[in-house]
Design a protein around this motif. Structure first.
Motif, PDB file in Angstrom:
ATOM      1  N   ARG A 103       1.148  -1.445   0.273  1.00  0.00           N
ATOM      2  CA  ARG A 103       0.135   0.141  -0.134  1.00  0.00           C
ATOM      3  C   ARG A 103       0.812   1.627   0.175  1.00  0.00           C
ATOM      4  O   ARG A 103       0.863   1.992  -1.056  1.00  0.00           O
ATOM      5  CB  ARG A 103      -0.816  -0.159   1.249  1.00  0.00           C
ATOM      6  N   ALA A 104       1.765   1.657   0.710  1.00  0.00           N
ATOM      7  CA  ALA A 104       2.841   2.579   1.195  1.00  0.00           C
ATOM      8  C   ALA A 104       3.948   3.004  -0.568  1.00  0.00           C
ATOM      9  O   ALA A 104       3.683   3.796  -1.075  1.00  0.00           O
ATOM     10  CB  ALA A 104       4.169   2.438   2.141  1.00  0.00           C
ATOM     11  N   LEU A 105       3.526   1.551  -0.798  1.00  0.00           N
ATOM     12  CA  LEU A 105       4.298   2.033  -2.193  1.00  0.00           C
ATOM     13  C   LEU A 105       3.461   2.051  -3.348  1.00  0.00           C
ATOM     14  O   LEU A 105       4.690   2.065  -4.809  1.00  0.00           O
ATOM     15  CB  LEU A 105       5.326   0.200  -2.541  1.00  0.00           C
ATOM     16  N   CYS A 106       2.435   2.133  -3.127  1.00  0.00           N
ATOM     17  CA  CYS A 106       1.114   1.599  -4.472  1.00  0.00           C
ATOM     18  C   CYS A 106       1.634   3.158  -5.616  1.00  0.00           C
ATOM     19  O   CYS A 106       1.731   4.222  -5.263  1.00  0.00           O
ATOM     20  CB  CYS A 106       0.032   2.172  -3.873  1.00  0.00           C
ATOM     21  N   ASP A 107       1.791   2.906  -6.443  1.00  0.00           N
ATOM     22  CA  ASP A 107       1.991   4.457  -8.051  1.00  0.00           C
ATOM     23  C   ASP A 107       3.308   4.431  -7.590  1.00  0.00           C
ATOM     24  O   ASP A 107       3.416   5.555  -8.068  1.00  0.00           O
ATOM     25  CB  ASP A 107       0.935   4.567  -7.648  1.00  0.00           C
ATOM     26  N   LEU A 231      12.215   1.870 -11.753  1.00  0.00           N
ATOM     27  CA  LEU A 231      12.712   0.359 -11.292  1.00  0.00           C
ATOM     28  C   LEU A 231      11.702  -0.275 -10.078  1.00  0.00           C
ATOM     29  O   LEU A 231      10.944   1.047  -9.602  1.00  0.00           O
ATOM     30  CB  LEU A 231      14.285   0.612 -10.286  1.00  0.00           C
ATOM     31  N   PRO A 232      12.137  -1.100  -9.823  1.00  0.00           N
ATOM     32  CA  PRO A 232      11.304  -2.069  -8.955  1.00  0.00           C
ATOM     33  C   PRO A 232      11.746  -0.824  -7.234  1.00  0.00           C
ATOM     34  O   PRO A 232      13.185  -0.706  -7.936  1.00  0.00           O
ATOM     35  CB  PRO A 232      11.403  -3.155  -8.420  1.00  0.00           C
ATOM     36  N   PRO A 233      11.130  -0.245  -6.377  1.00  0.00           N
ATOM     37  CA  PRO A 233      11.056   0.024  -5.184  1.00  0.00           C
ATOM     38  C   PRO A 233      12.465  -1.177  -4.900  1.00  0.00           C
ATOM     39  O   PRO A 233      11.888  -0.930  -2.698  1.00  0.00           O
ATOM     40  CB  PRO A 233       9.725   0.813  -4.316  1.00  0.00           C
ATOM     41  N   TYR A 234      13.227  -1.153  -4.918  1.00  0.00           N
ATOM     42  CA  TYR A 234      14.316  -2.048  -3.844  1.00  0.00           C
ATOM     43  C   TYR A 234      15.302  -1.660  -3.030  1.00  0.00           C
ATOM     44  O   TYR A 234      14.678  -1.766  -1.967  1.00  0.00           O
ATOM     45  CB  TYR A 234      16.064  -2.304  -4.732  1.00  0.00           C
ATOM     46  N   SER A 235      14.814  -0.057  -2.787  1.00  0.00           N
ATOM     47  CA  SER A 235      15.987   0.684  -1.515  1.00  0.00           C
ATOM     48  C   SER A 235      14.434   0.980  -0.676  1.00  0.00           C
ATOM     49  O   SER A 235      14.819   1.553   0.048  1.00  0.00           O
ATOM     50  CB  SER A 235      16.695   2.080  -2.134  1.00  0.00           C
ATOM     51  N   PHE A 236      13.035   0.465  -0.816  1.00  0.00           N
ATOM     52  CA  PHE A 236      12.317   1.018   0.313  1.00  0.00           C
ATOM     53  C   PHE A 236      11.030   0.027   0.474  1.00  0.00           C
ATOM     54  O   PHE A 236      10.646   0.756   1.141  1.00  0.00           O
ATOM     55  CB  PHE A 236      11.426   2.350  -0.866  1.00  0.00           C
ATOM     56  N   VAL A 237      11.619  -0.911   0.128  1.00  0.00           N
ATOM     57  CA  VAL A 237      11.306  -2.272   0.127  1.00  0.00           C
ATOM     58  C   VAL A 237      10.585  -2.637   2.342  1.00  0.00           C
ATOM     59  O   VAL A 237       9.908  -2.881   2.596  1.00  0.00           O
ATOM     60  CB  VAL A 237      11.173  -3.414  -0.310  1.00  0.00           C
ATOM     61  N   ASP A 238      11.760  -2.163   2.836  1.00  0.00           N
ATOM     62  CA  ASP A 238      12.072  -1.881   4.535  1.00  0.00           C
ATOM     63  C   ASP A 238      12.223  -0.732   4.936  1.00  0.00           C
ATOM     64  O   ASP A 238      12.511  -0.954   5.758  1.00  0.00           O
ATOM     65  CB  ASP A 238      13.408  -3.425   4.780  1.00  0.00           C
ATOM     66  N   GLN A 239      11.661   0.162   4.561  1.00  0.00           N
ATOM     67  CA  GLN A 239      12.143   0.996   5.158  1.00  0.00           C
ATOM     68  C   GLN A 239      10.954   1.957   6.033  1.00  0.00           C
ATOM     69  O   GLN A 239       9.562   1.668   5.101  1.00  0.00           O
ATOM     70  CB  GLN A 239      12.785   2.094   4.140  1.00  0.00           C
ATOM     71  N   GLY A 240      11.251   2.256   6.683  1.00  0.00           N
ATOM     72  CA  GLY A 240       9.277   3.679   7.190  1.00  0.00           C
ATOM     73  C   GLY A 240       9.320   4.614   6.431  1.00  0.00           C
ATOM     74  O   GLY A 240       9.781   5.154   6.445  1.00  0.00           O
ATOM     75  N   LEU A 241       8.632   4.471   5.578  1.00  0.00           N
ATOM     76  CA  LEU A 241       8.209   5.194   4.120  1.00  0.00           C
ATOM     77  C   LEU A 241       7.736   6.154   5.001  1.00  0.00           C
ATOM     78  O   LEU A 241       7.982   8.009   4.864  1.00  0.00           O
ATOM     79  CB  LEU A 241       7.274   4.708   2.833  1.00  0.00           C
ATOM     80  N   VAL A 242       6.609   6.328   5.739  1.00  0.00           N
ATOM     81  CA  VAL A 242       5.742   7.987   6.546  1.00  0.00           C
ATOM     82  C   VAL A 242       7.123   8.308   7.620  1.00  0.00           C
ATOM     83  O   VAL A 242       7.519   9.355   7.480  1.00  0.00           O
ATOM     84  CB  VAL A 242       5.433   6.851   7.825  1.00  0.00           C
TER      85      VAL A 242
END
Lengths: 247, 142
Positions: A103-107, A231-242
């Motif tokens: 959900r966080a990485l959607c779009d 690119l696929p969000p490699y660097s952001f899958v494990d991060q707290g996006l918020v």
């Protein structure tokens, strides 16, 4: 047979690249393993899996194909489960977490920006901005290049000036591009780049990031940019996006 | 247009783009504890040294020679000529980088990777404005 995993998508992902070629030689077909309302892109793992060029490319290709149709959490290259049921179990076990990340990485996609100095241009710049350096260059030139010690003295000062420029330019690029992205991640540092940054960018803001890079390039011709994305969000899958976007 | 933008979506991404993002494919992305990860021993994708300019005798002499060779007057008075030069070197320089990454992938040396991990863990917050300079210091101490 053990199962290679490329990435994780929502079970409702509209266009999973089921059946395309994946890693291995000859290529193993990609299949979908489901569990916990999620779908893992998977395939047979080659016996002697190594990070070969061909397989890295295949991994990236499968994720790009999947990413074109919807959000996917990319696995790091080389993730192997015991079998398909182990994959399904992992999906079920962490389903809520993966769904939250989806959900966080959607779009959104990752854009990697690498910056290097054009050496001649940066040398011109630092010499032009420092009268003392300029005088030193001129005097060396008049002396036919100067003695070894003259060269060392000039070179050391120039190197210090260029290093200062590297740090300043890295900060300049970061500050200019960061507001255009939802999140920023320092990409692994590698030789030759004065900055290597990954940005998480919403689909609607991608053009804005590209424009910002172009503006930087125009304003600072001694900077050379390499932009890769989406690119696929490699660097952001494990991060707290918020958390990353909020401070 | 000299900004190299590689479109990766839809499978159109070329291999040159891949070499630019190898470090992401190998060092970022989701990790699931229950899964085994392929050994990356022997892969030297990740070099720690981001410094283009290494303070060394070789660098000093190279820069001194370059300054001697550079036409500084032309450079400062003809910005058009300068941007042309930058445009040229963008193309060839970028190719050089891509090649470098490819060669790096084939080379042996797991130390760099291990070190990169350590460094990554040491970075508490990637957003901290001083992260770059502090990681430099770590490199120098390493």
């Amino acid at each position: 047979m053990s199962t290679y995993v490329y990435g994780i998508a929502d079970a409702g992902h509209p266009k999973l690249p089921d059946g395309i070629d994946g890693i291995g030689n000859p290529a193993h077909k990609v299949r979908v393993v489901r569990g916990g309302g999620l779908a893992a892109l998977a395939g047979d793992a080659p016996e002697d899996l190594r990070p070969k060029r061909r397989d890295l490319l295949a991994h990236q290709h499968v994720l790009s194909e999947a990413g074109a149709g919807g959000t996917v959490l990319p696995m790091r290259f080389g993730s192997v489960a015991e079998d398909d049921s182990a994959v399904a179990a992992a999906l079920e076990q962490h389903a809520e977490h993966y769904k939250e990340r989806l959900r966080a990485l959607c779009d959104r996609a990752e854009y990697n920006v690498k910056v290097q100095h054009d050496e001649d241009a940066v040398l011109r710049l630092v010499v032009a901005q420092d009268d003392a350096l300029r005088a030193l260059v001129e005097s060396n030139r008049k002396a036919g290049g100067g003695s070894h010690e003259d060269k060392m003295r000039l070179g050391e000062r120039v190197a210090a000036a260029v290093q200062a420029r590297e740090a300043a330019d890295a900060a300049l690029v970061r500050d200019a591009l960061e507001p255009r992205a939802d999140a920023l991640s320092d990409a692994p540092q590698s030789t030759g780049w004065i900055a290597n940054l990954s940005f998480l960018v919403h689909r609607d803001a991608a053009a804005e990031l590209a424009n910002a890079v172009e503006e930087l390039r125009q304003a600072h011709p001694h900077l050379v940019f390499r932009v890769n994305g989406p690119l696929p969000p490699y660097s952001f899958v494990d991060q707290g996006l918020v958390a990353a976007a909020g401070d | 247009m000299t900004v190299a933008t590689t479109q990766q979506a839809g499978g159109s991404g070329g291999t040159s783009g891949l070499y630019d993002v190898l470090e992401l494919v190998l060092d970022r992305g989701l990790v699931i504890d229950a899964f085994v990860r392929v050994s990356l021993v022997g892969i030297e994708i990740l070099k720690i040294d981001i410094r283009v300019v290494v303070a060394s005798v070789d660098t000093y002499l190279r820069f001194a020679e370059a300054c001697n060779r550079l036409d500084l007057e032309t450079g400062s008075k003809k910005p058009a000529g300068l941007s042309e030069l930058v445009g040229d070197s963008n193309g060839s320089g970028a190719q050089g980088k891509a090649k470098g990454a490819l060669e790096g992938a084939a080379q042996a040396g797991s130390d760099a990777l291990t070190q990169a991990r350590k460094e990554g863990e040491a970075k508490a917050s990637p957003r901290r404005s001083s992260s770059r300079s502090s990681s430099r210091r770590e490199e120098e101490q390493a």
